[in-house]
Design a protein around this motif. Sequence first.
Motif, PDB file in Angstrom:
ATOM      1  N   ASN A 190       0.792  -1.279  -0.092  1.00 24.34           N
ATOM      2  CA  ASN A 190       0.121   0.086   0.292  1.00 24.34           C
ATOM      3  C   ASN A 190       0.801   1.250   0.072  1.00 24.34           C
ATOM      4  O   ASN A 190       0.263   2.311  -0.114  1.00 24.34           O
ATOM      5  CB  ASN A 190      -0.971  -0.080   1.205  1.00 24.34           C
ATOM      6  N   TYR A 191       2.253   0.988   0.029  1.00 27.43           N
ATOM      7  CA  TYR A 191       3.199   2.170   0.333  1.00 27.43           C
ATOM      8  C   TYR A 191       4.188   2.198  -0.746  1.00 27.43           C
ATOM      9  O   TYR A 191       4.471   1.142  -1.183  1.00 27.43           O
ATOM     10  CB  TYR A 191       3.654   2.297   1.587  1.00 27.43           C
ATOM     11  N   SER A 192       4.457   3.328  -1.260  1.00 26.45           N
ATOM     12  CA  SER A 192       5.853   3.477  -2.075  1.00 26.45           C
ATOM     13  C   SER A 192       6.769   4.671  -1.580  1.00 26.45           C
ATOM     14  O   SER A 192       6.398   5.441  -0.574  1.00 26.45           O
ATOM     15  CB  SER A 192       5.293   4.302  -3.320  1.00 26.45           C
ATOM     16  N   TYR A 193       8.075   4.453  -2.024  1.00 24.79           N
ATOM     17  CA  TYR A 193       8.907   5.459  -1.483  1.00 24.79           C
ATOM     18  C   TYR A 193       9.826   5.787  -2.482  1.00 24.79           C
ATOM     19  O   TYR A 193      10.311   4.985  -3.656  1.00 24.79           O
ATOM     20  CB  TYR A 193       9.561   4.864  -0.300  1.00 24.79           C
ATOM     21  N   SER A 194      10.551   6.973  -2.480  1.00 27.13           N
ATOM     22  CA  SER A 194      11.640   7.377  -3.051  1.00 27.13           C
ATOM     23  C   SER A 194      12.906   7.743  -2.431  1.00 27.13           C
ATOM     24  O   SER A 194      12.736   8.180  -1.367  1.00 27.13           O
ATOM     25  CB  SER A 194      11.143   8.543  -4.221  1.00 27.13           C
ATOM     26  N   LEU A 195      13.996   7.586  -3.018  1.00 24.07           N
ATOM     27  CA  LEU A 195      15.291   7.939  -2.638  1.00 24.07           C
ATOM     28  C   LEU A 195      16.143   8.935  -3.531  1.00 24.07           C
ATOM     29  O   LEU A 195      16.269   8.360  -4.761  1.00 24.07           O
ATOM     30  CB  LEU A 195      16.276   6.698  -2.076  1.00 24.07           C
ATOM     31  N   GLU A 196      16.941   9.589  -3.110  1.00 26.21           N
ATOM     32  CA  GLU A 196      17.637  10.472  -4.218  1.00 26.21           C
ATOM     33  C   GLU A 196      18.930  10.629  -3.447  1.00 26.21           C
ATOM     34  O   GLU A 196      18.958  11.208  -2.282  1.00 26.21           O
ATOM     35  CB  GLU A 196      17.122  11.912  -4.489  1.00 26.21           C
ATOM     36  N   VAL A 197      19.921  10.480  -4.406  1.00 27.13           N
ATOM     37  CA  VAL A 197      21.291  11.138  -4.022  1.00 27.13           C
ATOM     38  C   VAL A 197      22.071  11.939  -5.037  1.00 27.13           C
ATOM     39  O   VAL A 197      21.830  11.644  -6.199  1.00 27.13           O
ATOM     40  CB  VAL A 197      22.115   9.897  -3.343  1.00 27.13           C
ATOM     41  N   GLY A 198      22.942  12.870  -4.779  1.00 21.92           N
ATOM     42  CA  GLY A 198      23.347  13.474  -5.767  1.00 21.92           C
ATOM     43  C   GLY A 198      24.616  14.523  -5.411  1.00 21.92           C
ATOM     44  O   GLY A 198      24.716  14.676  -4.220  1.00 21.92           O
ATOM     45  N   ASN A 255      27.261  17.783  -7.327  1.00 20.36           N
ATOM     46  CA  ASN A 255      28.322  18.352  -8.601  1.00 20.36           C
ATOM     47  C   ASN A 255      27.254  18.123  -9.798  1.00 20.36           C
ATOM     48  O   ASN A 255      27.645  17.835 -11.065  1.00 20.36           O
ATOM     49  CB  ASN A 255      29.381  17.271  -8.886  1.00 20.36           C
ATOM     50  N   GLY A 256      26.012  18.460  -9.588  1.00 21.67           N
ATOM     51  CA  GLY A 256      25.225  18.624 -10.810  1.00 21.67           C
ATOM     52  C   GLY A 256      24.605  17.421 -11.495  1.00 21.67           C
ATOM     53  O   GLY A 256      23.838  17.235 -12.290  1.00 21.67           O
ATOM     54  N   ARG A 257      24.671  16.121 -10.540  1.00 23.82           N
ATOM     55  CA  ARG A 257      24.339  15.020 -10.951  1.00 23.82           C
ATOM     56  C   ARG A 257      23.307  14.355  -9.821  1.00 23.82           C
ATOM     57  O   ARG A 257      23.620  14.629  -8.564  1.00 23.82           O
ATOM     58  CB  ARG A 257      25.289  13.928 -11.192  1.00 23.82           C
ATOM     59  N   LYS A 258      22.498  13.433 -10.170  1.00 21.12           N
ATOM     60  CA  LYS A 258      21.835  12.692  -8.877  1.00 21.12           C
ATOM     61  C   LYS A 258      21.015  11.456  -9.521  1.00 21.12           C
ATOM     62  O   LYS A 258      20.984  11.228 -10.879  1.00 21.12           O
ATOM     63  CB  LYS A 258      20.516  13.500  -8.651  1.00 21.12           C
ATOM     64  N   LEU A 259      21.113  10.565  -8.588  1.00 20.39           N
ATOM     65  CA  LEU A 259      20.499   9.139  -8.743  1.00 20.39           C
ATOM     66  C   LEU A 259      19.209   9.184  -7.909  1.00 20.39           C
ATOM     67  O   LEU A 259      19.078   9.737  -7.074  1.00 20.39           O
ATOM     68  CB  LEU A 259      21.534   8.040  -8.268  1.00 20.39           C
ATOM     69  N   ILE A 260      18.359   8.511  -8.837  1.00 20.18           N
ATOM     70  CA  ILE A 260      16.677   8.307  -8.043  1.00 20.18           C
ATOM     71  C   ILE A 260      16.489   6.991  -7.919  1.00 20.18           C
ATOM     72  O   ILE A 260      16.589   6.472  -9.100  1.00 20.18           O
ATOM     73  CB  ILE A 260      15.597   9.474  -8.645  1.00 20.18           C
ATOM     74  N   TRP A 261      15.587   6.562  -6.922  1.00 22.23           N
ATOM     75  CA  TRP A 261      15.461   5.306  -6.713  1.00 22.23           C
ATOM     76  C   TRP A 261      13.774   5.310  -6.469  1.00 22.23           C
ATOM     77  O   TRP A 261      13.506   6.111  -5.502  1.00 22.23           O
ATOM     78  CB  TRP A 261      16.166   4.361  -5.959  1.00 22.23           C
ATOM     79  N   GLU A 262      13.100   4.568  -6.961  1.00 20.23           N
ATOM     80  CA  GLU A 262      11.704   4.389  -6.507  1.00 20.23           C
ATOM     81  C   GLU A 262      11.140   3.071  -6.572  1.00 20.23           C
ATOM     82  O   GLU A 262      11.256   2.465  -7.358  1.00 20.23           O
ATOM     83  CB  GLU A 262      10.656   5.403  -7.515  1.00 20.23           C
ATOM     84  N   GLY A 296      14.666  11.491   0.668  1.00 18.63           N
ATOM     85  CA  GLY A 296      13.608  10.808   0.282  1.00 18.63           C
ATOM     86  C   GLY A 296      12.050  10.805   0.875  1.00 18.63           C
ATOM     87  O   GLY A 296      12.088  11.826   1.735  1.00 18.63           O
ATOM     88  N   ARG A 297      11.142  10.155   0.618  1.00 15.01           N
ATOM     89  CA  ARG A 297       9.818  10.385   1.114  1.00 15.01           C
ATOM     90  C   ARG A 297       9.109   9.059   0.835  1.00 15.01           C
ATOM     91  O   ARG A 297       9.289   8.191  -0.012  1.00 15.01           O
ATOM     92  CB  ARG A 297       9.011  11.582   0.327  1.00 15.01           C
ATOM     93  N   ILE A 298       8.014   8.982   1.609  1.00 17.46           N
ATOM     94  CA  ILE A 298       7.084   7.991   1.564  1.00 17.46           C
ATOM     95  C   ILE A 298       5.752   8.463   1.457  1.00 17.46           C
ATOM     96  O   ILE A 298       5.231   9.324   1.857  1.00 17.46           O
ATOM     97  CB  ILE A 298       7.391   7.166   2.966  1.00 17.46           C
ATOM     98  N   TRP A 299       4.946   7.714   0.562  1.00 14.94           N
ATOM     99  CA  TRP A 299       3.670   8.128   0.245  1.00 14.94           C
ATOM    100  C   TRP A 299       2.794   6.669   0.199  1.00 14.94           C
ATOM    101  O   TRP A 299       3.084   5.624   0.168  1.00 14.94           O
ATOM    102  CB  TRP A 299       3.461   8.816  -0.963  1.00 14.94           C
ATOM    103  N   LYS A 300       1.430   6.815   0.257  1.00 13.16           N
ATOM    104  CA  LYS A 300       0.315   5.854   0.508  1.00 13.16           C
ATOM    105  C   LYS A 300      -0.364   5.965  -0.821  1.00 13.16           C
ATOM    106  O   LYS A 300      -0.847   7.015  -1.265  1.00 13.16           O
ATOM    107  CB  LYS A 300      -0.516   5.999   1.726  1.00 13.16           C
ATOM    108  N   GLU A 301      -0.272   4.639  -1.441  1.00 11.62           N
ATOM    109  CA  GLU A 301      -1.151   4.578  -2.604  1.00 11.62           C
ATOM    110  C   GLU A 301      -2.635   4.502  -2.416  1.00 11.62           C
ATOM    111  O   GLU A 301      -3.171   3.568  -1.731  1.00 11.62           O
ATOM    112  CB  GLU A 301      -0.333   3.443  -3.516  1.00 11.62           C
ATOM    113  N   GLN A 302      -3.470   5.103  -2.896  1.00  4.20           N
ATOM    114  CA  GLN A 302      -5.099   5.247  -2.787  1.00  4.20           C
ATOM    115  C   GLN A 302      -5.598   4.805  -4.046  1.00  4.20           C
ATOM    116  O   GLN A 302      -5.313   5.338  -5.151  1.00  4.20           O
ATOM    117  CB  GLN A 302      -5.526   6.332  -2.394  1.00  4.20           C
TER     118      GLN A 302
END
Length: 302
Positions: free
Chosen positions: A221-229, A231-238, A282-288
């Motif tokens: 029921n939940y999702s989350y994202s993570l971000e690291v970066g 020097n003008g670059r970043k990686l995102i995971w969801e 990052g953040r956590i959210w609930k899927e409705q």
Amino acid sequence: MDEDEIHHLIHTQFPNSKPHNNVVCSAIHPTKSVHELLECPVCTNSMYPPIHQCHNGHTLCSTCKARVHNCCPTCRQELGDIRCLALEKVAESLELPCKYYSLGCPEIFPYYSKLKHESICNFRPYNCPYAGSECSVVGDIPYLVAHLRDDHKVDMHSGCTFNHRYVKSNPREVENATWMLTVFNCFGQYFCLHFEAFQLRMAPVYMAFLRFMGDEMDARNYSYSLEVGGNGRKLIWEGTPRSIRDSHRKVRDSHDGLIIQRNMALFFSGGDRKELKLRVTGRIWKEQQNLEDGVCIPNLCS
């Protein structure tokens, strides 16, 4: 004791069981309860076929039979290879509640199906999710939250967003060490954020991932994202958080999270690349579920 008396004794002691002809087990005694009869006297676990007995009728499970060097632990007589078929048949006819009934499981199972259910029962206790040591503590979620806070001194946060900075003076020293575990409380649930370093093949990597303190069905029921970066670059995971039913090692070894190669991590850190300085947000959210069109809408935590 003749055959009719044996059948009467089995029926009296186990009213749900069916009598079986020509099967005798002298371990069945009228003063013993069902649980006592099916409990191995050595390991005290429930016995499952093959149930062994000595010439005097003392029973034990097949696992313990291999440990006692063919000597009955009760009377010290030789065990041999005698099966207690009567007790096996009696057990086959029984229906018993799940051993987690006191924790809320309402299910009743045939004796031989009970063990399989208990290994996956949703009411079974959870293992401690702390990965920095081989912690053997088990319990329900409120108990484990208190245990993590009081015994492991884990940081506790409220809210569905996070912003953490990880610093390590010598990023080349990687010995499968867990660096940090943080617990978040949002949407009335608890989540474990892991960040650590470990060897992937010959190279060290850094990994962040989220685990849900509950069962897999609820975790979906939940999702989350993570971000690291940097020097003008970043990686995102969801992704979807994994349940703490899945061990920390299982999640890590499946690479189900944000993985940062060492060279990239040092690039994000800036400077002379001799010190690791990573900021993971990052953040956590609930899927409705939208009942009108059948799609999921994210419910963001303010």
